[in-house]
Structure formats: structure tokens, C-alpha cells
Write an enzyme that holds these catalytic residues in place. Sequence first.
Site, PDB file in Angstrom:
ATOM      1  N   LYS A 176      42.881  47.306  44.185  1.00  0.00           N
ATOM      2  CA  LYS A 176      41.733  48.112  43.789  1.00  0.00           C
ATOM      3  C   LYS A 176      40.486  47.242  43.927  1.00  0.00           C
ATOM      4  O   LYS A 176      40.199  46.400  43.076  1.00  0.00           O
ATOM      5  CB  LYS A 176      41.902  48.613  42.351  1.00  0.00           C
ATOM      6  CG  LYS A 176      40.888  49.695  41.942  1.00  0.00           C
ATOM      7  CD  LYS A 176      39.623  49.068  41.436  1.00  0.00           C
ATOM      8  CE  LYS A 176      38.600  50.113  41.031  1.00  0.00           C
ATOM      9  NZ  LYS A 176      37.246  49.527  40.900  1.00  0.00           N
ATOM     10  N   GLU A 251      41.254  35.718  35.945  1.00  0.00           N
ATOM     11  CA  GLU A 251      40.223  34.761  36.337  1.00  0.00           C
ATOM     12  C   GLU A 251      38.900  35.364  35.876  1.00  0.00           C
ATOM     13  O   GLU A 251      38.415  36.343  36.457  1.00  0.00           O
ATOM     14  CB  GLU A 251      40.215  34.535  37.847  1.00  0.00           C
ATOM     15  CG  GLU A 251      39.179  33.525  38.292  1.00  0.00           C
ATOM     16  CD  GLU A 251      39.027  33.460  39.808  1.00  0.00           C
ATOM     17  OE1 GLU A 251      38.219  32.639  40.272  1.00  0.00           O
ATOM     18  OE2 GLU A 251      39.681  34.242  40.516  1.00  0.00           O
ATOM     19  N   CYS A 285      31.751  32.770  39.362  1.00  0.00           N
ATOM     20  CA  CYS A 285      32.253  32.530  37.999  1.00  0.00           C
ATOM     21  C   CYS A 285      32.286  31.040  37.659  1.00  0.00           C
ATOM     22  O   CYS A 285      32.204  30.667  36.491  1.00  0.00           O
ATOM     23  CB  CYS A 285      33.631  33.155  37.815  1.00  0.00           C
ATOM     24  SG  CYS A 285      34.900  32.493  38.902  1.00  0.00           S
ATOM     25  N   GLU A 383      27.339  33.908  30.228  1.00  0.00           N
ATOM     26  CA  GLU A 383      27.217  33.947  31.684  1.00  0.00           C
ATOM     27  C   GLU A 383      26.160  34.976  32.089  1.00  0.00           C
ATOM     28  O   GLU A 383      26.200  36.122  31.644  1.00  0.00           O
ATOM     29  CB  GLU A 383      28.562  34.306  32.307  1.00  0.00           C
ATOM     30  CG  GLU A 383      28.561  34.299  33.821  1.00  0.00           C
ATOM     31  CD  GLU A 383      29.917  34.639  34.391  1.00  0.00           C
ATOM     32  OE1 GLU A 383      30.369  33.953  35.327  1.00  0.00           O
ATOM     33  OE2 GLU A 383      30.535  35.609  33.903  1.00  0.00           O
TER      34      GLU A 383
END
Length: 431
Positions: A176, A251, A285, A383
Amino acid sequence: MQTRLFINGDWVAATGGATLPVVNPATEAVFHHIPAGTAADANAAVLAARAAFDHGPWRQMSGAQRAGYLRAIAQGIRDRLPELARLEVLDNGKPLPEAEWDLGDAAGCFDFYAGLAEELDGEVETISLGDARFVSKAVREPVGVAGAIIPWNYPLLMAAWKVAPALAAGCTMVLKPSEHTSLTALELGAIAKDAGLPSGVLNIVTGLGQTVGQAIVDHPDVNKLAFTGSVPTGARLMAAAARDVKNISLELGGKSPFVIFADADIEKAVEWIMFGIFWNQGQVCSATSRVLVERSLYPALLERLLAEAQKITIGDGLADGTLLGPLVNDLQYRKVLAAIDRAVVQGATLACGGKAVGFDKGYFVAPTVLTDVPLTADAWVEEIFGPVVCIRAFDTEEEAVRLANDSRFGLAAAVMTADDARAERVAAAFR
């Protein structure tokens, strides 16, 4: 460009026929539509993967046989690299040279796992138990059907990171892709079909996370989940996987530090700061979004960083010389600008950057440097996922370690110093 879902080796229309617009982030223009898959489409894809795993030839093949398909997919990516790179730029916004690099890595990923499929072929590990009456062996077997949900920052490369190891192990899978960047993931289906991959081994369903993604996560025939994305979404997926005791790998986001001591080469330090936060528009990331500089070096380094950051060429990723493209979409653009504004309200200084000037269209944010960021400010601990770096000074090695560990979402620490022993100490102390 594909307009259908890839299920059981064929291109099929989404149930209901709904579509999602594909927007060029540099121009804000809609230039294509992808199918908006439904839970029914996800179910069909999982059932195809289940049948292919239980009754198809894939899991029975040797690692060497599977490796042949993986290498054919790798070559298929290379054969279409210029076309795929252009699609990646139109879909994601990144500069064309970065897209070409990513696609080369994607092809290399399939080659790498092809090698592992051959290397680990039929390997059985015998484990010594210290008792001659018993024998223990570890046998590697495919886990079953894998469901993979990937983000938008590296569209085809993230797909490769999920698809290649799953197929190498003998799993079948449902992929996906992000609804924001699905074009090259769908083309991967075409490449796999051209490579002769057996039907049902790889299925690709585009659509929204709350429909297609959730259906994959909840499906009882999915044995393994792999997700790359935000921490909050990852936490929800882990809770959902726990209900069926599914294998899951995550992750998630990061707020990683880069620690620079006074004996570091200032030009190299600036170069690595720039790479660590402005590559891929900071949508990484593992971006080193918190920079800690020993106080005696701090003024000179900050001056050099600001000078170099403001030289970066901003523009359409397809234009020659572009080093920083637009953010992926309007939502991310507004989130990043809001995070910058909030940082200033919370006490940070905007040394350069913010909203890019001179652009009537497109989601452009200039390379942004925030200084004097309070340790309690959101920008220091959360973040941002954009071209925004927080930089501050430290006085001692102990303080550097403490500041590096301020954010619970750091993925890794980078340390620059001429003292190897100190570098090892600081890196080892990072949690």
C-alpha cells in the site's frame, strides 16, 4: 501512468471506481488520477497473496530461482530509470538528480536481496544444546503474507526496501503506497509483471490509509506487517497487530542529533549539516535536525552555515540546478510553516528561511535555521520533517551528551571530532 490496481497479476479497476488526484507539488496542478482502493480491494489483494503463498510456486522455489526474478525487476527499474525518475519528481517534488539516485538504490536493493536469497538458500543452523539426547536446528522459512505500508518521501525506494526482502524470503505480499506518491509504486507492478513474477506474489493497492491501510492491518490472512511513517500511526498499527499477534516491524520518525566539537573541520561540518537536513527537503526520518556545536566554534560555524544555506537553489525539481524542491503537498507545507512559527513564539530565533519568496505556486520552504531554541520548544523535541534545523551551543562533552539525548525520537547520533575516542564515547552514550 497506471490507472488501475495491481491484483493477482492483473490490472483491475478499484471497487466503486473512485479516484484520487495526483498533484505536482511544484505547480499545484492536478496532472493524473490514481484509483482510490477500498477495503474490498484490499481484501481481494490479500486473498490473492494468500492463495499464491499457500498454493502457488513461489514459496517452493529455491532462493536462486527467486533471485532470478528479483534481478529481472532490478534490471526493469534500470531500463526505465529516466522515465521513472521524472514521475518521481512530478509526484514528490524532489530534484531530478536525487530521484535518479533513489531509483538506482531501488534497483540495487533488489540485487542485494537477490544475493541474500542465494546465499541463505536452504541454510539450516544447528544449535548446540550440550545434551546428546536432543537436536536443535533453526530453519529459515517465509512467514506468509506480508502487508507493507510505505510513506511518500522515497516512493519507489521505500517500496523496494519492503518488497525485495519479502520476496527474497519467499513471502507473498500486498503493498500500500502513500496516496500522495503512488505513481512509481504502481509502475513497479508493471515491472514485476514484465519480469514474469507469478500471479499474486506482489499486489499493489492504492488508496487512503484509513481504508486500504486499515483493511490490510486488520486482515486475518496477513502474517506480517511492515510500516514506515509517523510515530502516532506506528503506535496504532502496533496495537492493531497485537490483537492477532502479527509480526510487525516499524520504521518511525526521528529527531536525530549531530554533535560537532571545536576541533572539527568547519567546512566539512557545514557540508554535512547541509546534507543531513536539506537533502530531500528535510523529509527524512534520520535527518540530523538538531545540531550541537562546541561554543568556541559556534559563531564561525553558524556564520558559514547561514551563508551556504542561503545559496541553495530552490525550484521545480525538473529544472536544471535545483537543489531544493517543494515539500510533498499542501498539508506538509502548512505543517512545516506552522512548526517554524510556533518555534519563534516559543523563543527560538529565525536566523534564515521560512516561507520561500518569489513563488506564486508550489509548496516551497526555504532552508531554515533556528537558533537559541529552548529545550522545551516543540521544534527541539518533535520531528518537523522539512528543511528546518535547530542549532545551539554546548560547553562540555557531558552537556553535549545530555542535549543529544533530549529528544526521545532520535534514531542515531552523528559526531564530528578529531578525537576518535571522544567520538566513540559520545556515540555510545546516545540512547
